[in-house]
Design a protein around this motif. Sequence first.
Motif, PDB file in Angstrom:
ATOM      1  N   PRO A  70     -12.087   2.542  12.464  1.00 13.58           N
ATOM      2  CA  PRO A  70     -11.326   2.709  13.710  1.00 13.58           C
ATOM      3  C   PRO A  70     -10.173   3.708  13.596  1.00 13.58           C
ATOM      4  O   PRO A  70      -9.491   3.959  14.601  1.00 13.58           O
ATOM      5  N   ALA A  71      -9.934   4.268  12.434  1.00 11.50           N
ATOM      6  CA  ALA A  71      -8.872   5.269  12.233  1.00 11.50           C
ATOM      7  C   ALA A  71      -9.287   6.107  11.030  1.00 11.50           C
ATOM      8  O   ALA A  71     -10.185   5.713  10.278  1.00 11.50           O
ATOM      9  N   HIS A 106       2.841 -11.913   4.354  1.00 10.75           N
ATOM     10  CA  HIS A 106       2.489 -13.281   4.730  1.00 10.75           C
ATOM     11  C   HIS A 106       3.764 -14.096   4.536  1.00 10.75           C
ATOM     12  O   HIS A 106       4.202 -14.303   3.402  1.00 10.75           O
ATOM     13  N   SER A 119      -9.493 -10.639  11.945  1.00  6.35           N
ATOM     14  CA  SER A 119     -10.741  -9.892  11.861  1.00  6.35           C
ATOM     15  C   SER A 119     -11.812 -10.790  11.254  1.00  6.35           C
ATOM     16  O   SER A 119     -11.515 -11.727  10.492  1.00  6.35           O
ATOM     17  N   ARG A 143      -1.131  -6.364  13.655  1.00  5.23           N
ATOM     18  CA  ARG A 143      -1.913  -7.448  13.032  1.00  5.23           C
ATOM     19  C   ARG A 143      -1.080  -8.730  12.917  1.00  5.23           C
ATOM     20  O   ARG A 143      -1.106  -9.404  11.875  1.00  5.23           O
ATOM     21  N   TYR A 189       0.913  -1.142   0.000  1.00  7.22           N
ATOM     22  CA  TYR A 189       0.000   0.000   0.000  1.00  7.22           C
ATOM     23  C   TYR A 189       0.950   1.189   0.000  1.00  7.22           C
ATOM     24  O   TYR A 189       1.338   1.696   1.051  1.00  7.22           O
ATOM     25  N   THR A 211      -5.099 -10.267  -0.058  1.00  7.67           N
ATOM     26  CA  THR A 211      -5.019  -9.021   0.716  1.00  7.67           C
ATOM     27  C   THR A 211      -5.907  -8.007   0.023  1.00  7.67           C
ATOM     28  O   THR A 211      -5.872  -7.852  -1.189  1.00  7.67           O
ATOM     29  N   SER A 212      -6.735  -7.334   0.835  1.00  6.59           N
ATOM     30  CA  SER A 212      -7.776  -6.510   0.228  1.00  6.59           C
ATOM     31  C   SER A 212      -7.456  -5.028   0.288  1.00  6.59           C
ATOM     32  O   SER A 212      -6.678  -4.554   1.127  1.00  6.59           O
ATOM     33  N   TYR A 213      -8.050  -4.321  -0.643  1.00 10.44           N
ATOM     34  CA  TYR A 213      -8.052  -2.863  -0.724  1.00 10.44           C
ATOM     35  C   TYR A 213      -9.545  -2.530  -0.777  1.00 10.44           C
ATOM     36  O   TYR A 213     -10.137  -2.435  -1.846  1.00 10.44           O
ATOM     37  N   VAL A 235      -2.151   7.947  -0.183  1.00  8.66           N
ATOM     38  CA  VAL A 235      -1.527   8.327   1.079  1.00  8.66           C
ATOM     39  C   VAL A 235      -0.328   9.194   0.696  1.00  8.66           C
ATOM     40  O   VAL A 235       0.313   8.921  -0.319  1.00  8.66           O
ATOM     41  N   ASN A 267      -5.109   7.798   4.165  1.00  9.50           N
ATOM     42  CA  ASN A 267      -4.673   6.719   5.044  1.00  9.50           C
ATOM     43  C   ASN A 267      -5.181   5.388   4.511  1.00  9.50           C
ATOM     44  O   ASN A 267      -6.021   5.346   3.596  1.00  9.50           O
ATOM     45  N   VAL A 268      -4.666   4.301   5.064  1.00  7.37           N
ATOM     46  CA  VAL A 268      -5.254   2.975   4.891  1.00  7.37           C
ATOM     47  C   VAL A 268      -5.373   2.368   6.279  1.00  7.37           C
ATOM     48  O   VAL A 268      -4.552   2.658   7.157  1.00  7.37           O
ATOM     49  N   VAL A 269      -6.390   1.551   6.482  1.00  5.51           N
ATOM     50  CA  VAL A 269      -6.710   1.066   7.827  1.00  5.51           C
ATOM     51  C   VAL A 269      -6.818  -0.463   7.800  1.00  5.51           C
ATOM     52  O   VAL A 269      -7.731  -1.002   7.177  1.00  5.51           O
ATOM     53  N   PRO A 270      -5.890  -1.145   8.476  1.00 10.25           N
ATOM     54  CA  PRO A 270      -5.845  -2.608   8.359  1.00 10.25           C
ATOM     55  C   PRO A 270      -6.857  -3.287   9.271  1.00 10.25           C
ATOM     56  O   PRO A 270      -6.496  -4.126  10.096  1.00 10.25           O
ATOM     57  N   TRP A 271      -8.103  -2.931   9.113  1.00 11.26           N
ATOM     58  CA  TRP A 271      -9.133  -3.518   9.954  1.00 11.26           C
ATOM     59  C   TRP A 271     -10.495  -3.420   9.289  1.00 11.26           C
ATOM     60  O   TRP A 271     -10.856  -2.357   8.780  1.00 11.26           O
ATOM     61  N   ARG A 282      -0.441 -12.393  13.249  1.00 13.62           N
ATOM     62  CA  ARG A 282      -1.348 -13.547  13.333  1.00 13.62           C
ATOM     63  C   ARG A 282      -0.672 -14.795  12.790  1.00 13.62           C
ATOM     64  O   ARG A 282       0.051 -14.728  11.800  1.00 13.62           O
ATOM     65  N   THR A 297      -5.471 -10.689   4.602  1.00 19.73           N
ATOM     66  CA  THR A 297      -5.337  -9.441   5.360  1.00 19.73           C
ATOM     67  C   THR A 297      -6.276  -8.430   4.727  1.00 19.73           C
ATOM     68  O   THR A 297      -6.173  -8.153   3.528  1.00 19.73           O
ATOM     69  N   VAL A 304      -7.822  -4.669   4.444  1.00 16.68           N
ATOM     70  CA  VAL A 304      -7.398  -3.288   4.670  1.00 16.68           C
ATOM     71  C   VAL A 304      -8.385  -2.352   3.982  1.00 16.68           C
ATOM     72  O   VAL A 304      -8.693  -2.519   2.797  1.00 16.68           O
TER      73      VAL A 304
END
Lengths: 353, 353
Positions: free
Chosen positions: B207-208, A266, B227, A315, A160, B158-160, A257, B213-217, A317, B251, B253
């Motif tokens: 949560p942010a 991973h 999650s 994160r 990212y 892994t997601s966007y 960003v 920004n990017v938010v890993p949640w 895991r 993961t 995000v």
Amino acid sequence: MSDIPQRPTLAVVGATGAVGTVMLALLTERPDVWGEIRLVASARSAGRTLRVRGEDVPVQALAPEVFDGVDIAVFDVPDEVSAQWAPVAAARGAVAVDNSGAFRMDPDVPLVVPEVNADAVADRPRGIIANPNCTTLSMIVAVGALHRAFGLESLVATSYQAASGAGQSGIDTLYAQLELVGGTRELGQTAGDVRKAVGEEGLGPFPAPLALNVVPWAGSLKDGGWSSEELKIRNESRKILGLPGLRVSATCVRVPVVTTHAVAVHARFSQPVTAGQARDVLASAPGVAVLDDPSAGEFPTPADVVGTDPTWVGRIRQSPDDPYEVALFVCGDNLRKGAALNTLQIAEFLAGG
Amino acid sequence: MSDIPQRPTLAVVGATGAVGTVMLALLTERPDVWGEIRLVASARSAGRTLRVRGEDVPVQALAPEVFDGVDIAVFDVPDEVSAQWAPVAAARGAVAVDNSGAFRMDPDVPLVVPEVNADAVADRPRGIIANPNCTTLSMIVAVGALHRAFGLESLVATSYQAASGAGQSGIDTLYAQLELVGGTRELGQTAGDVRKAVGEEGLGPFPAPLALNVVPWAGSLKDGGWSSEELKIRNESRKILGLPGLRVSATCVRVPVVTTHAVAVHARFSQPVTAGQARDVLASAPGVAVLDDPSAGEFPTPADVVGTDPTWVGRIRQSPDDPYEVALFVCGDNLRKGAALNTLQIAEFLAGG
């Protein structure tokens, strides 16, 4: 390193760029191990004065003579400028620490991350030491610590990446695009409307709009459809970790960003690794800060860690299906640890700092 | 499916929400296989009139009687509303097609993506069929096509993920944050300054901060630090593909994109797969559109494909270190294929469409 004197003379080549600006700030903040600091840039910038260590220092034009008496020269300039001038600095007796891509895969040039392979600086037959790519650097301190403890076998890394990885024009382009789309609630819901709002001329260094978007491309096209940025993560990780057979697969994606790259890692190791074991290793690793308590909303995000030095990890895991695999989310300031800071850390290590 | 008549009666439960709105647009655009279309929402929205198939239709309040005479009821409402009301619809004789998380992992409820496992609709002992999570749906049509051809063994995803995955409040929050930070060039360069500009009350469902920004949640906290969104990708992919032992590590995000999820997929198969072989399979797969020519700047991005139906695939590469592994970048509109479209496709399949 016996040939480098106490309080050596440092040259900063590319002092006026985005990374150079961070470098001067770091030189002012950090313990001062330097004698003279000489600032160097292209002829266009020569004659300007920049502030470092609280003093105004004139910028000199790049020329062979500027390296006379220099012990260590750090370079943050385009590849072709480094390719030409780092050997000139070395020939004049300086150790060149170069942040371009020109020398990173040269077998006679060590590729160094002080927390991971500081000792590699000793073997530098060309008098040149290379600084890794910013995306590799954003994760490699954390990955290196885990490798030392558990033995890394393979790595999937998806990035990212911040706009400033494409330099000042990347930053300017993102801000300009955000101004165009920021107040327009209709944008972002229909295919191509962000592209229309931004226009072809507004793309800047990116191949697609970055505001309200993500762009799965960084660098140039290489064999097999891989981007140069993706292959840098693979090849540089192998060299830094001393693992020529490491399996690495990366997907590099630009995100809106400003600064700080994030990487979803991973990683598979030669032994089972629990999240707690990985967390313990990372918590005591130099240069790493762990922020990992999702129950309290704690994990690193680029906007929360930009402007800081550590590699932030959260994160953490263990794979539910493979006890040998650990997943992490890593954030690192691509202008600091990803560029200026690591370069300066190498220079400080050479200086005995 | 013999119990569903020609031109069946359809109930849309949750007609006024973000996904419901897309559903009504799709019902107007797509071939019309329906008799009556009944719109249902909470008591708060009852009495409003919404336009579908060019007609104004009144919204009825959710009650057992609204399902009388309904053949198929599609639900896009919160989990607890579905948990209560989908069985009510089924008891009144309707087949409930539910887009909440309430029934997806119920062994007596099929989890269906028509391009992948349409036949699974036949075995529905509870009279309920579940629609997958939007992030799973954004990639599973492409992954399913590759699995059929090459035999999937493991998956790193892994997601966007777009803001609209968190509903209308996610969309509103992102736009509001962009207005706050859009014109301010100083923001995004110092840790926490975006957070200060946005304020705690401006975080919305995230949560942010999401702007710059990017938010890993995404979702809620589950065992092992995972999650709920990450485990949904794992568990739903296994169920849809009929691979209970599939190794999946994800993961998730959140990124500052309005609509359309992107997923970087690194998939390992039971046989070597070249990029060309993968591309050929994807190019002929129903529901998939390949856009993969980086030399011409062609790859899918969320802003370029939002509002369209296919699962878009680009950046198709064979791992340089493992001939069994293929990397892809996949984009899918999370409100269309990721929610309303897939739900409607299931309903249309039941209707013999």
